[in-house]
Design a protein around this motif. Structure first.
Motif, PDB file in Angstrom:
ATOM      1  N   VAL A  83      50.483  57.254 107.142  1.00 56.12           N
ATOM      2  CA  VAL A  83      51.820  57.620 106.667  1.00 56.12           C
ATOM      3  C   VAL A  83      51.776  57.782 105.156  1.00 56.12           C
ATOM      4  CG1 VAL A  83      54.213  56.850 106.445  1.00 56.12           C
ATOM      5  CG2 VAL A  83      52.955  56.414 108.573  1.00 56.12           C
ATOM      6  N   LEU A  84      52.233  58.931 104.688  1.00 61.14           N
ATOM      7  CA  LEU A  84      52.391  59.160 103.253  1.00 61.14           C
ATOM      8  C   LEU A  84      53.871  59.042 102.930  1.00 61.14           C
ATOM      9  CD1 LEU A  84      50.088  62.263 102.671  1.00 61.14           C
ATOM     10  CD2 LEU A  84      49.539  59.843 102.366  1.00 61.14           C
ATOM     11  N   ARG A  85      54.205  58.173 102.012  1.00 64.08           N
ATOM     12  CA  ARG A  85      55.599  58.058 101.567  1.00 64.08           C
ATOM     13  C   ARG A  85      55.733  58.888 100.302  1.00 64.08           C
ATOM     14  NH1 ARG A  85      56.426  51.859 103.300  1.00 64.08           N
ATOM     15  NH2 ARG A  85      56.693  52.276 105.518  1.00 64.08           N
ATOM     16  N   ILE A  86      56.570  59.910 100.407  1.00 70.24           N
ATOM     17  CA  ILE A  86      56.650  60.977  99.420  1.00 70.24           C
ATOM     18  C   ILE A  86      57.981  60.920  98.675  1.00 70.24           C
ATOM     19  CG2 ILE A  86      56.573  63.491  99.152  1.00 70.24           C
ATOM     20  CD1 ILE A  86      55.172  63.524 101.982  1.00 70.24           C
ATOM     21  N   PRO A  87      57.943  61.041  97.347  1.00 69.88           N
ATOM     22  CA  PRO A  87      59.183  61.137  96.568  1.00 69.88           C
ATOM     23  C   PRO A  87      59.654  62.593  96.537  1.00 69.88           C
ATOM     24  CG  PRO A  87      57.323  61.133  95.095  1.00 69.88           C
ATOM     25  CD  PRO A  87      56.758  61.017  96.499  1.00 69.88           C
ATOM     26  N   TYR A 117      64.552  54.710  87.441  1.00 71.85           N
ATOM     27  CA  TYR A 117      63.265  55.400  87.455  1.00 71.85           C
ATOM     28  C   TYR A 117      63.237  56.416  88.583  1.00 71.85           C
ATOM     29  CZ  TYR A 117      61.347  52.311  83.971  1.00 71.85           C
ATOM     30  OH  TYR A 117      61.113  51.649  82.802  1.00 71.85           O
ATOM     31  N   THR A 118      62.511  57.465  88.365  1.00 74.83           N
ATOM     32  CA  THR A 118      62.356  58.503  89.368  1.00 74.83           C
ATOM     33  C   THR A 118      60.883  58.837  89.511  1.00 74.83           C
ATOM     34  OG1 THR A 118      63.058  60.728  90.029  1.00 74.83           O
ATOM     35  CG2 THR A 118      62.636  60.388  87.690  1.00 74.83           C
ATOM     36  N   ASN A 119      60.532  59.370  90.628  1.00 68.16           N
ATOM     37  CA  ASN A 119      59.162  59.828  90.784  1.00 68.16           C
ATOM     38  C   ASN A 119      59.168  61.092  91.616  1.00 68.16           C
ATOM     39  OD1 ASN A 119      59.009  58.786  93.617  1.00 68.16           O
ATOM     40  ND2 ASN A 119      59.103  56.830  92.576  1.00 68.16           N
ATOM     41  N   ARG A 141      47.762  52.998 108.190  1.00 70.19           N
ATOM     42  CA  ARG A 141      48.095  52.613 106.823  1.00 70.19           C
ATOM     43  C   ARG A 141      49.211  53.480 106.256  1.00 70.19           C
ATOM     44  NH1 ARG A 141      43.766  49.725 104.324  1.00 70.19           N
ATOM     45  NH2 ARG A 141      42.942  48.439 105.967  1.00 70.19           N
ATOM     46  N   VAL A 142      49.794  52.981 105.202  1.00 72.24           N
ATOM     47  CA  VAL A 142      50.829  53.682 104.455  1.00 72.24           C
ATOM     48  C   VAL A 142      50.339  53.850 103.025  1.00 72.24           C
ATOM     49  CG1 VAL A 142      53.171  53.486 103.520  1.00 72.24           C
ATOM     50  CG2 VAL A 142      52.715  52.739 105.853  1.00 72.24           C
ATOM     51  N   THR A 143      50.572  55.015 102.449  1.00 69.75           N
ATOM     52  CA  THR A 143      50.234  55.250 101.055  1.00 69.75           C
ATOM     53  C   THR A 143      51.422  55.894 100.359  1.00 69.75           C
ATOM     54  OG1 THR A 143      47.920  55.637 101.643  1.00 69.75           O
ATOM     55  CG2 THR A 143      48.616  56.382  99.468  1.00 69.75           C
ATOM     56  N   ASN A 144      51.840  55.305  99.251  1.00 68.51           N
ATOM     57  CA  ASN A 144      52.850  55.931  98.398  1.00 68.51           C
ATOM     58  C   ASN A 144      52.114  56.929  97.508  1.00 68.51           C
ATOM     59  OD1 ASN A 144      54.761  54.169  99.402  1.00 68.51           O
ATOM     60  ND2 ASN A 144      54.619  52.759  97.694  1.00 68.51           N
ATOM     61  N   ILE A 145      52.653  58.137  97.425  1.00 69.84           N
ATOM     62  CA  ILE A 145      52.025  59.130  96.566  1.00 69.84           C
ATOM     63  C   ILE A 145      53.061  59.695  95.606  1.00 69.84           C
ATOM     64  CG2 ILE A 145      50.208  59.732  98.194  1.00 69.84           C
ATOM     65  CD1 ILE A 145      51.838  62.249  98.831  1.00 69.84           C
ATOM     66  N   SER A 146      52.662  59.864  94.356  1.00 73.13           N
ATOM     67  CA  SER A 146      53.546  60.478  93.370  1.00 73.13           C
ATOM     68  C   SER A 146      52.734  60.827  92.137  1.00 73.13           C
ATOM     69  CB  SER A 146      54.698  59.537  92.994  1.00 73.13           C
ATOM     70  OG  SER A 146      54.234  58.425  92.273  1.00 73.13           O
ATOM     71  N   ASP A 147      53.375  61.607  91.263  1.00 70.14           N
ATOM     72  CA  ASP A 147      52.742  61.894  89.983  1.00 70.14           C
ATOM     73  C   ASP A 147      52.615  60.592  89.203  1.00 70.14           C
ATOM     74  OD1 ASP A 147      52.722  64.568  90.563  1.00 70.14           O
ATOM     75  OD2 ASP A 147      54.387  65.090  89.267  1.00 70.14           O
ATOM     76  N   ASP A 148      51.730  60.579  88.275  1.00 66.81           N
ATOM     77  CA  ASP A 148      51.480  59.389  87.476  1.00 66.81           C
ATOM     78  C   ASP A 148      52.413  59.365  86.266  1.00 66.81           C
ATOM     79  OD1 ASP A 148      50.324  57.057  86.594  1.00 66.81           O
ATOM     80  OD2 ASP A 148      48.641  58.057  85.632  1.00 66.81           O
ATOM     81  N   THR A 149      53.699  59.160  86.539  1.00 66.65           N
ATOM     82  CA  THR A 149      54.678  59.087  85.452  1.00 66.65           C
ATOM     83  C   THR A 149      55.545  57.853  85.638  1.00 66.65           C
ATOM     84  OG1 THR A 149      56.320  60.393  86.651  1.00 66.65           O
ATOM     85  CG2 THR A 149      54.826  61.603  85.206  1.00 66.65           C
ATOM     86  N   MET A 153      65.313  58.962  85.250  1.00 64.57           N
ATOM     87  CA  MET A 153      65.856  60.247  85.674  1.00 64.57           C
ATOM     88  C   MET A 153      66.390  61.063  84.498  1.00 64.57           C
ATOM     89  SD  MET A 153      66.348  62.153  88.381  1.00 64.57           S
ATOM     90  CE  MET A 153      66.562  61.195  89.859  1.00 64.57           C
ATOM     91  N   GLY A 154      67.152  60.437  83.623  1.00 70.49           N
ATOM     92  CA  GLY A 154      67.689  61.160  82.469  1.00 70.49           C
ATOM     93  C   GLY A 154      66.592  61.698  81.566  1.00 70.49           C
ATOM     94  N   ASP A 155      65.559  60.901  81.354  1.00 72.15           N
ATOM     95  CA  ASP A 155      64.433  61.354  80.532  1.00 72.15           C
ATOM     96  C   ASP A 155      63.709  62.525  81.193  1.00 72.15           C
ATOM     97  OD1 ASP A 155      65.027  59.330  78.722  1.00 72.15           O
ATOM     98  OD2 ASP A 155      63.617  57.923  79.646  1.00 72.15           O
ATOM     99  N   TYR A 156      63.604  62.484  82.522  1.00 69.73           N
ATOM    100  CA  TYR A 156      62.987  63.584  83.281  1.00 69.73           C
ATOM    101  C   TYR A 156      63.774  64.882  83.048  1.00 69.73           C
ATOM    102  CZ  TYR A 156      61.943  66.415  87.441  1.00 69.73           C
ATOM    103  OH  TYR A 156      61.629  67.435  88.303  1.00 69.73           O
ATOM    104  N   PHE A 157      65.096  64.804  83.159  1.00 69.29           N
ATOM    105  CA  PHE A 157      65.909  66.008  82.957  1.00 69.29           C
ATOM    106  C   PHE A 157      65.920  66.439  81.492  1.00 69.29           C
ATOM    107  CE2 PHE A 157      67.440  65.165  87.221  1.00 69.29           C
ATOM    108  CZ  PHE A 157      67.467  66.451  87.738  1.00 69.29           C
TER     109      PHE A 157
END
Length: 182
Positions: A83-87, A117-119, A141-149, A153-157
């Motif tokens: 299982v991949l847990r995706i943002p 925080y956002t991912n 197994r489960v793996t969380n996947i996201s960019d390395d940031t 949220m406000g900073d992202y925008f």
């Protein structure tokens, strides 16, 4: 899982898929794309795969249900299920795949005090993660996947607005956002 019944907390599509898979030679591996939304509101805490799920929306409940069905299938049919847990997924060629549209509408974001925080993950990186899980993922197994940031949220925008040479979005409190935003 389907969105036809926004209040449903179970996933009939995964159940139907697994009924069909049981009628034939099972696959060697299944990689399921779930969501980090299964963790619920984590109060800006860092989350890893050992965190218990705490779904807070019907969509998240449907994903938890789908994950459980798949993992049970994996154990009972001797199939490696990962299982991949995706943002949030982004890509310029994907509908809603960038924050540009939201920025052009001038939609506000939370104030610094209320921000969370956002991912995200780029669609191409997600595809690579799926292939890696299929080839090297450990069964059940489960793996969380996201960019390395580690952006709020406000900073992202704000970053996106700067990159697009657009105005930064206005900020508002969580209370005002609940009253004014969909």
């Amino acid at each position: 899982p389907p969105n036809e019944d926004p209040h449903a907390k179970t996933d009939p599509r995964t159940a139907a898929l697994l009924r069909v898979l049981r009628l034939r030679t099972p696959p060697l591996c299944v990689v399921y794309g779930s969501t980090t939304g299964v963790y619920g509101d984590c109060q800006s805490a860092w989350v890893d795969e050992t965190r218990r799920v705490k779904p807070a929306t019907p969509r998240a409940y449907r994903r938890v249900h789908a994950e459980a069905q798949l993992r049970w299938f994996g154990r009972s049919a001797h199939v490696a299920v990962h299982v991949l847990r995706i943002p949030g997924i982004y890509a310029p060629d994907r509908e809603g795949g960038t924050p540009r549209g939201r920025l052009l509408k001038g939609m506000p974001v939370l104030s610094t005090l209320d921000d969370v925080y956002t991912n995200h993950i780029h669609a191409d990186d997600l595809a690579r993660a799926c292939v890696a899980a299929m080839r090297k993922g450990k069964p059940q197994r489960v793996t969380n996947i996201s960019d390395d940031t580690d952006l709020k949220m406000g900073d992202y925008f704000d970053l996106a607005a700067d990159l697009y040479s657009l105005e930064r979005p206005p900020r508002m409190s969580r209370i005002d956002a609940k009253a004014q935003l969909p």
